[in-house]
Design a protein around this motif. Structure first.
Motif: not given
Length: 166
Positions: A46-73
């Protein structure tokens, strides 16, 4: 067979619906219709899962949003607003992660990094630290009121801040 992503997405749903204490191996396995053994095929515990869950949240709801916004015309800020306001896990997930961060040092570290990344990116897009922070505070605050502001009402509040800044 479920993938790591399936387990993590199920965790985000549980987190949004019921908060961090609800994210247990049993509930995840039940949600996915799988055995607990399948969980251990993907995560050491569970400890490893929670770490992965936080990383996934950050990747999906922050990193991905920035990357997609940067690609926008065109207007990256408008593209980012469209992503933030798109249907899907909204204020409930953000509230759950913030609540988790109040009680867990690892979640707090991740939330601080997310907030810093988001405000830095908004500042870059706006060219004004005050405006970037104001926009972010509107989004965060809109999720904290009951019921949360979303969709058209949140867009109107953001437009108002943007209009007043010109």
């Amino acid at each position: 067979m479920a993938s790591n992503r399936d387990w993590l997405e199920a965790g985000l749903v549980l987190l949004a619906e019921q908060g961090a204490p609800s994210v247990t191996i049993e509930r995840l396995a039940d949600r996915l219709g799988l055995s607990k053994g399948s969980f251990y095929h993907h995560f050491k515990g569970m400890s490893g899962y929670r770490t992965a869950l936080l990383e996934h949240f950050e990747a999906e709801r922050t990193t991905r949003f920035v990357e997609l916004a940067e690609q926008a015309q065109g207007d990256r800020l408008r593209a980012l607003m469209d992503l933030v306001l798109a249907p899907g896990p909204g204020p409930e997930l953000e509230i759950a992660v913030r609540a988790w961060a109040l009680q867990d040092a690892e979640a707090r570290t991740v939330q601080e990094r997310i907030d810093r990344t988001r405000t830095d990116y908004l500042t870059e897009l706006c060219g004004d630290a005050g405006l970037g922070q104001a926009l972010y505070l509107v989004v965060v605050g809109a999720g904290q009121v009951v019921p949360p502001l979303s969709g058209r009402r949140l867009r109107s509040a953001l437009e108002l801040v943007l209009g007043r800044s010109k």
